[in-house]
Design a protein around this motif. Structure first.
Motif, PDB file in Angstrom:
ATOM      1  N   ASN A 258      33.710  53.220  41.428  1.00 51.69           N
ATOM      2  CA  ASN A 258      34.307  54.517  41.750  1.00 51.69           C
ATOM      3  C   ASN A 258      34.571  54.653  43.247  1.00 51.69           C
ATOM      4  OD1 ASN A 258      35.143  57.150  40.884  1.00 51.69           O
ATOM      5  ND2 ASN A 258      33.252  58.000  41.744  1.00 51.69           N
ATOM      6  N   SER A 259      34.987  53.577  43.879  1.00 49.26           N
ATOM      7  CA  SER A 259      35.091  53.535  45.339  1.00 49.26           C
ATOM      8  C   SER A 259      36.245  54.380  45.870  1.00 49.26           C
ATOM      9  CB  SER A 259      35.271  52.094  45.805  1.00 49.26           C
ATOM     10  OG  SER A 259      34.240  51.272  45.318  1.00 49.26           O
ATOM     11  N   ASN A 260      36.084  54.801  47.135  1.00 53.51           N
ATOM     12  CA  ASN A 260      37.166  55.495  47.837  1.00 53.51           C
ATOM     13  C   ASN A 260      38.168  54.514  48.422  1.00 53.51           C
ATOM     14  OD1 ASN A 260      35.948  57.947  47.290  1.00 53.51           O
ATOM     15  ND2 ASN A 260      34.796  57.972  49.201  1.00 53.51           N
ATOM     16  N   ILE A 261      37.725  53.284  48.694  1.00 56.83           N
ATOM     17  CA  ILE A 261      38.608  52.246  49.211  1.00 56.83           C
ATOM     18  C   ILE A 261      37.990  50.886  48.890  1.00 56.83           C
ATOM     19  CG2 ILE A 261      37.524  52.199  51.495  1.00 56.83           C
ATOM     20  CD1 ILE A 261      41.290  51.754  50.773  1.00 56.83           C
ATOM     21  N   GLU A 262      38.831  49.911  48.573  1.00 57.11           N
ATOM     22  CA  GLU A 262      38.398  48.541  48.318  1.00 57.11           C
ATOM     23  C   GLU A 262      39.548  47.603  48.678  1.00 57.11           C
ATOM     24  OE1 GLU A 262      35.584  47.255  47.410  1.00 57.11           O
ATOM     25  OE2 GLU A 262      34.424  48.833  46.403  1.00 57.11           O
ATOM     26  N   ASN A 263      39.233  46.348  48.927  1.00 54.51           N
ATOM     27  CA  ASN A 263      40.262  45.324  49.106  1.00 54.51           C
ATOM     28  C   ASN A 263      40.427  44.522  47.823  1.00 54.51           C
ATOM     29  OD1 ASN A 263      41.091  45.840  51.793  1.00 54.51           O
ATOM     30  ND2 ASN A 263      39.215  44.908  52.552  1.00 54.51           N
TER      31      ASN A 263
ATOM     32  N   ASP B 266      47.813  29.367  61.973  1.00 58.25           N
ATOM     33  CA  ASP B 266      48.899  28.588  61.370  1.00 58.25           C
ATOM     34  C   ASP B 266      49.199  29.046  59.951  1.00 58.25           C
ATOM     35  OD1 ASP B 266      49.490  26.106  63.311  1.00 58.25           O
ATOM     36  OD2 ASP B 266      47.380  26.644  63.417  1.00 58.25           O
ATOM     37  N   SER B 267      48.259  29.734  59.329  1.00 55.91           N
ATOM     38  CA  SER B 267      48.500  30.371  58.036  1.00 55.91           C
ATOM     39  C   SER B 267      47.521  31.521  57.891  1.00 55.91           C
ATOM     40  CB  SER B 267      48.330  29.378  56.888  1.00 55.91           C
ATOM     41  OG  SER B 267      48.717  29.964  55.650  1.00 55.91           O
ATOM     42  N   PHE B 268      47.958  32.564  57.211  1.00 60.98           N
ATOM     43  CA  PHE B 268      47.135  33.769  57.057  1.00 60.98           C
ATOM     44  C   PHE B 268      46.971  34.065  55.567  1.00 60.98           C
ATOM     45  CE2 PHE B 268      46.163  38.268  56.929  1.00 60.98           C
ATOM     46  CZ  PHE B 268      45.323  38.442  58.030  1.00 60.98           C
ATOM     47  N   ILE B 269      45.732  34.094  55.125  1.00 66.00           N
ATOM     48  CA  ILE B 269      45.404  34.392  53.731  1.00 66.00           C
ATOM     49  C   ILE B 269      44.771  35.767  53.665  1.00 66.00           C
ATOM     50  CG2 ILE B 269      44.010  33.720  51.723  1.00 66.00           C
ATOM     51  CD1 ILE B 269      44.059  30.839  52.816  1.00 66.00           C
ATOM     52  N   SER B 270      45.179  36.560  52.697  1.00 71.01           N
ATOM     53  CA  SER B 270      44.554  37.862  52.448  1.00 71.01           C
ATOM     54  C   SER B 270      44.007  37.866  51.027  1.00 71.01           C
ATOM     55  CB  SER B 270      45.570  38.998  52.616  1.00 71.01           C
ATOM     56  OG  SER B 270      45.009  40.239  52.214  1.00 71.01           O
ATOM     57  N   VAL B 271      42.895  38.552  50.817  1.00 73.88           N
ATOM     58  CA  VAL B 271      42.316  38.596  49.470  1.00 73.88           C
ATOM     59  C   VAL B 271      43.053  39.578  48.562  1.00 73.88           C
ATOM     60  CG1 VAL B 271      40.037  37.825  50.217  1.00 73.88           C
ATOM     61  CG2 VAL B 271      40.551  40.278  50.189  1.00 73.88           C
ATOM     62  N   SER B 272      43.978  40.366  49.136  1.00 78.35           N
ATOM     63  CA  SER B 272      44.798  41.265  48.315  1.00 78.35           C
ATOM     64  C   SER B 272      46.107  41.560  49.042  1.00 78.35           C
ATOM     65  CB  SER B 272      44.059  42.582  48.023  1.00 78.35           C
ATOM     66  OG  SER B 272      43.928  43.360  49.202  1.00 78.35           O
ATOM     67  N   ARG B 273      47.132  41.940  48.289  1.00 84.25           N
ATOM     68  CA  ARG B 273      48.389  42.377  48.909  1.00 84.25           C
ATOM     69  C   ARG B 273      48.150  43.615  49.745  1.00 84.25           C
ATOM     70  NH1 ARG B 273      50.198  41.255  43.804  1.00 84.25           N
ATOM     71  NH2 ARG B 273      50.245  43.469  43.257  1.00 84.25           N
ATOM     72  N   TYR B 274      47.295  44.504  49.230  1.00 86.38           N
ATOM     73  CA  TYR B 274      46.997  45.734  49.959  1.00 86.38           C
ATOM     74  C   TYR B 274      46.474  45.431  51.361  1.00 86.38           C
ATOM     75  CZ  TYR B 274      44.311  49.808  51.434  1.00 86.38           C
ATOM     76  OH  TYR B 274      43.796  50.843  52.171  1.00 86.38           O
ATOM     77  N   LEU B 275      45.539  44.509  51.462  1.00 84.96           N
ATOM     78  CA  LEU B 275      44.965  44.178  52.762  1.00 84.96           C
ATOM     79  C   LEU B 275      45.996  43.497  53.655  1.00 84.96           C
ATOM     80  CD1 LEU B 275      42.597  43.971  54.707  1.00 84.96           C
ATOM     81  CD2 LEU B 275      41.833  41.934  53.495  1.00 84.96           C
TER      82      LEU B 275
END
Length: 357
Positions: free
Chosen positions: A261-266, A135-144
């Motif tokens: 120094n990550s290659n990918i993160e949320n 019913d609703s979708f939350i993401s911890v970042s716009r990227y995700l």
């Protein structure tokens, strides 16, 4: 805990482990928060997969049924839709309970090996169904959230970043006498720790030996052997291993600059925690990091670039006081605080409930 500031929350978590011999139930919580964890034995091997799932499902459904009967909850909030989202789908059909999904899982890209494109059709079908029916979708970042839309399904989402315990993570005037760079992670390959070590080693040779690097998290012998070969282990570079959460906060308060120094993160929790402690952040401009770090609170660099990381270490060392003066610590402590995050979650709950017949 943040959500429990505004609503009564009952957390239910069912976990299986091959090391678990018997069923164990643990209860806890206070101040509007009830925590219920059920530990189950797990059968080994391929033939155990279906029985394991059936037992996991049966315990979840039984406990959800009891919670519905005893407390009459108004909705379910699922964190990471796979696979507990299947229980939310069942509860929605059986009890007419709406559910909210918060996604943290970083599989919606082509960078991680275990990404969404490597999953089976059946997995992707069920995950898509869970997200579609939410019913609703939350993401911890716009990227995700954008990644979900690009790789799984089109779904409107609300961005609510990870919460920081601001009672633990806050700035203090006392710092280490020696200028200290700090890194905190689980040290998996995607964190690119070796590049941090190489860049700092070059920093010591080219800029100043009057600095040190502390690394907190899962210890890896290969990194310690690398540093020992430079004869600076426990002299300029220190591995502290896994330490208590409160001790992580104290290390952040005592250090000068945080490095990721990550290659990918949320939306890494450690960046929010570092910002709440007043640390300038050096981080790679990947995933959702640029939503947290800009030139007001740190330095962004390209991933997989040891020379660029070394230059950022030098710049942070040379301009630390200027960076610290413009550090918007108070705004970070508001943005990531339990009160702020809790109120944003409560607003989502209210919106969902207003739409119910």
């Amino acid at each position: 805990k943040a959500a429990a500031l505004y609503n009564d929350i009952h957390v239910l978590f069912v976990k299986q482990s091959e090391r678990q011999k018997d069923i164990e139930k643990v209860w806890g919580g206070k101040d509007g928060l009830t925590e219920q964890i059920i530990y189950l034995p797990k059968k080994k091997g391929f033939l155990g997969k279906l029985p394991n799932y059936k037992e996991w499902e049966a315990h979840y459904k039984a406990q959800v049924g009891q919670i519905v009967e005893s407390y009459q909850p108004q909705l379910i909030h699922v964190h990471i839709p796979w696979k507990v989202g299947l229980i939310a789908l069942w509860a929605k059909r059986k009890f007419n309970l709406p559910f909210v999904v918060t996604e943290h899982w970083g599989i919606y890209n082509n960078i991680v090996e275990d990404n969404i494109h490597t999953k089976s059709f059946f997995f992707r079908y069920l995950l898509k169904l869970i997200c579609k029916k939410a019913d609703s979708f939350i993401s911890v970042s716009r990227y995700l959230g954008n990644g979900v839309n690009q790789t799984l399904l089109k779904k409107e989402f609300v961005v609510i970043p990870n919460v920081v315990d601001t009672k633990l993570f806050f700035p203090t005037p006392k710092k280490y006498d020696q200028f200290t760079f700090l890194h905190v992670s689980n040290m998996v390959p995607l964190k690119n720790v070796e590049s941090i070590l190489l860049a700092f080693h070059q920093f010591l040779q080219n800029k100043s030996k009057d600095a040190r690097l502390i690394l907190i998290g899962n210890r890896d012998d290969q990194y310690e052997r690398l540093v020992a070969g430079w004869n600076i282990l426990n002299k300029s570079i220190f591995f502290k291993g896994e330490i208590a959460y409160a001790d992580v906060a104290r290390e952040m308060q005592s250090s000068h600059v945080f490095v990721l120094n990550s290659n990918i993160e949320n939306s890494p929790c450690v960046i929010g925690e570092a910002l709440c402690c007043g640390l300038p952040v050096i981080a790679t401009s990947v995933g959702g990091i640029s939503e947290l770090v800009d030139n007001s609170n740190g330095l962004l660099i390209h991933p997989n670039s040891t020379p660029e990381l070394e230059s950022a270490l030098i710049k942070a060392f040379d301009t630390y006081h200027a960076m610290q003066r413009k550090q918007p610590t108070s705004s970070a402590r508001i943005k990531f605080s339990p009160n702020t995050i809790g109120s944003q979650i409560a607003a989502v709950y209210d919106q969902v409930l207003r739409k119910q017949p």
